[in-house]
Scaffold this active site. Structure first.
Site, PDB file in Angstrom:
ATOM      1  CG  HIS A 392      41.162  39.202 -14.985  1.00  0.00           C
ATOM      2  ND1 HIS A 392      41.318  39.299 -13.741  1.00  0.00           N
ATOM      3  CD2 HIS A 392      40.395  38.310 -15.288  1.00  0.00           C
ATOM      4  CE1 HIS A 392      40.962  38.247 -13.119  1.00  0.00           C
ATOM      5  NE2 HIS A 392      40.211  37.513 -14.000  1.00  0.00           N
ATOM      6  CB  CYS A 393      45.097  35.803 -17.465  1.00  0.00           C
ATOM      7  SG  CYS A 393      45.357  34.064 -18.237  1.00  0.00           S
ATOM      8  N   PRO A 394      41.680  34.920 -17.218  1.00  0.00           N
ATOM      9  CG  PRO A 394      40.011  34.348 -19.075  1.00  0.00           C
ATOM     10  CD  PRO A 394      40.991  35.511 -18.696  1.00  0.00           C
ATOM     11  CG  ASN A 398      46.036  36.964  -9.943  1.00  0.00           C
ATOM     12  OD1 ASN A 398      45.320  37.956  -9.449  1.00  0.00           O
ATOM     13  ND2 ASN A 398      47.139  36.442  -9.251  1.00  0.00           N
TER      14      ASN A 398
END
Length: 536
Positions: A392-394, A398
């Protein structure tokens, strides 16, 4: 938490005896324990021994057969008067003993001959309690599906199977019970919930499952001493758990933000910040580098490179938007399934006796209530299971998964290319436009003093270049090997990433050429497994 669990007497089967040794079989009880049907028949038919009477310790022959899943022995005992509901001194039946080692075949036989699924011992334990205490997940599921065992039943201390599974750290059993909506907020006679007991024993993975599948209520419930799970973790010095529970408490308080942003911004999100930074840097590039009044007039070649860099920046913003908004590969929830029958109980058609299922209970998602693909993972931020979950990439708010990984790779490549072209152009313009610096003054210091806006641009441009190049290299490496970031970092936890020898083995690695071709053509690498050459 004291347990009156069954004492498992270690027994060696015939297959574990050396050629010169044989088990000591002296009566119907030892014959039943070792699964020796021939000797059992001899004792019963020639010596007149009874299989319906207990031994000196109060144990029955049928209990020993049930413990070791000796189906033919159990059948013979039942045919010759063995009582399927016979109870020992602490009221445990053969079904309780079958639950210890997950003896499904014998359990079926017992239940088909009238064994009581809800029989309780002196501690209030039913077969479902015992199976949960020993982590026999397949057995628990079997008696729930086929015999409607009550998985929320309480023992005399007010503890459910979920309490016991959480206490003993059997995460697969915890996962199954949560999948079936076992009650999480039920407090035992000491006021403890399953989460309290998982915290007491510092079972981190069990705590994670309980928190992700639960609500804020379980986090704030207090036991009889007034302790919440967070306070227990702090008092016992479980720092990792205390930090996790503290973060979970803060996240639950952001419910209003979650509703506005569909749950994606409930935790840390830097996407708006990154988008704004890219736009600001593009404006800075134009004002302080390309059209700066205190720098020489830009040449045609440098201007062309500047236009190329700006074009890359615009395309990076477009891909940024697409990777942020695109479905990363969400697995359909149970309610979205086409089959109503499967939606009612998605586990009902699975053959759990099949060896291929062993070790794959992690495929159950207790939050989404689905059986997810092997390489997927539940994202607690997005609150969905994602196929081929990478991370999960802040920075994009997403997940990166099967359906948007290609866009993510393009985004980081364009980010690296944009920052490289922009930085190179800036250095060239400043180098040519600045006169020879005074003796003792560094070129960098002169830039900071005379062109502070350009210095700011170069600083952030360098940070972005380092970050995007690192991601480009790491993502390209993993695509070439057909492995995800999640799998690479947690390889020891995934049974499917181990070969027959127990060492790391990636069954999805089809070689550099095919891995890269699949990714370029389909946008993702395939999940077809490669059989290790050692077992061909």
């Amino acid at each position: 938490m004291d347990s009156s669990e069954i004492e498992v007497v270690p027994l060696d089967s015939n297959s574990h005896q050396s050629p010169t040794e044989s088990p000591t079989i002296t009566d119907v009880f030892s014959a039943s324990a070792y699964g020796d049907l021939h000797q059992l028949k001899h004792f019963v038919e020639h010596n007149g021994s009874s299989v319906s009477l207990p031994d000196d310790n109060g144990f029955y022959a049928l209990q020993w057969a049930a413990l070791n899943n000796s189906l033919h022995v159990a059948q013979y005992i039942i045919q010759h008067g063995g009582d399927v509901n016979s109870a020992d001194n602490i009221q445990q039946t053969p079904l309780h003993w079958a639950a210890v080692k997950g003896s499904i075949d014998v359990a079926d036989l017992l239940l088909q001959h009238g064994a009581r699924i809800e029989a309780v011992d002196v501690n209030g334990f039913r077969a479902v309690h015992v199976a949960s205490q020993y982590g026999q997940t397949a057995f628990v599921n079997h008696i729930i599906v086929d015999y409607a065992a009550d998985y929320n039943a309480l023992d005399i201390e007010g503890r459910s199977p979920l309490h016991w599974a959480a206490y003993n750290g059997f995460t697969e059993t915890v996962r199954l019970l949560l999948f079936r909506d076992a009650c999480q907020n039920r407090q035992d006679n000491t006021g403890c919930t399953p989460l309290h007991w998982a915290v007491i024993k510092e079972n981190v993975e069990a705590c994670t499952l309980l928190v992700h599948a639960g609500t804020k209520e379980e986090l704030i419930l207090k036991d009889n001493t007034g302790s919440t799970p967070l306070k227990l973790a702090s008092d016992k010095g479980h720092r990792q758990l205390a930090l996790f529970l503290s973060k979970a408490m803060r996240t639950r308080k952001n419910s209003f933000v979650d509703k506005i942003f569909c749950g994606k911004l409930g935790e840390t999100s830097y996407a708006p910040m990154l988008f704004s930074l890219i736009v600001i840097l593009m404006v800075l590039f134009i004002t302080s580098i390309v059209s700066a009044s205190n720098l020489p007039k830009i040449t045609a070649m440098v201007g062309l490179w500047a236009c190329f860099g700006l074009s890359c920046g615009v395309y990076a913003l477009i891909t940024f938007y697409r990777v942020s908004r695109k479905d990363p590969g969400y697995v359909k929830r149970t309610g979205e399934a086409n089959s109503q029958h499967t939606a009612n109980d998605p586990l009902i058609d699975i053959n759990f006796k099949n060896p291929s299922w062993k070790g794959n209970w992690s495929q159950l998602c207790p939050t989404c209530k689905i059986i997810r693909p092997v390489r997927s993972k539940h994202c607690p931020t997005c609150k969905r299971c994602v196929e081929q979950f990478d991370h999960h990439c802040p920075w994009i708010s997403n997940c990166v998964g099967k359906k948007n990984k290609r866009y993510f790779l393009v985004f980081v490549i364009m980010g690296a290319l944009t920052s490289f072209v922009g930085g190179t152009t800036a250095v060239q313009r400043l180098w040519r436009g600045i006169p020879q610096v005074h003796h003792g003054e560094s070129w960098i210091k002169h830039i900071v003093i005379e062109h502070p806006d350009a210095a700011v641009f170069l600083f952030f441009d360098l940070l972005i270049f380092i970050a995007t190049m690192t991601l480009t290299i790491s993502q390209s490496y993993m695509i070439a090997r057909n492995i995800t970031t999640n799998e690479l970092w947690n390889a020891k936890r995934f049974s499917y990433l181990r070969g027959p020898d127990g060492r790391f083995y990636n069954p999805y690695n089809h070689g550099l050429r095919r891995n890269c071709t699949d990714f370029l053509v389909h946008g993702y690498t395939r999940d077809d497994e490669v059989v290790p050459s050692s077992i061909l």
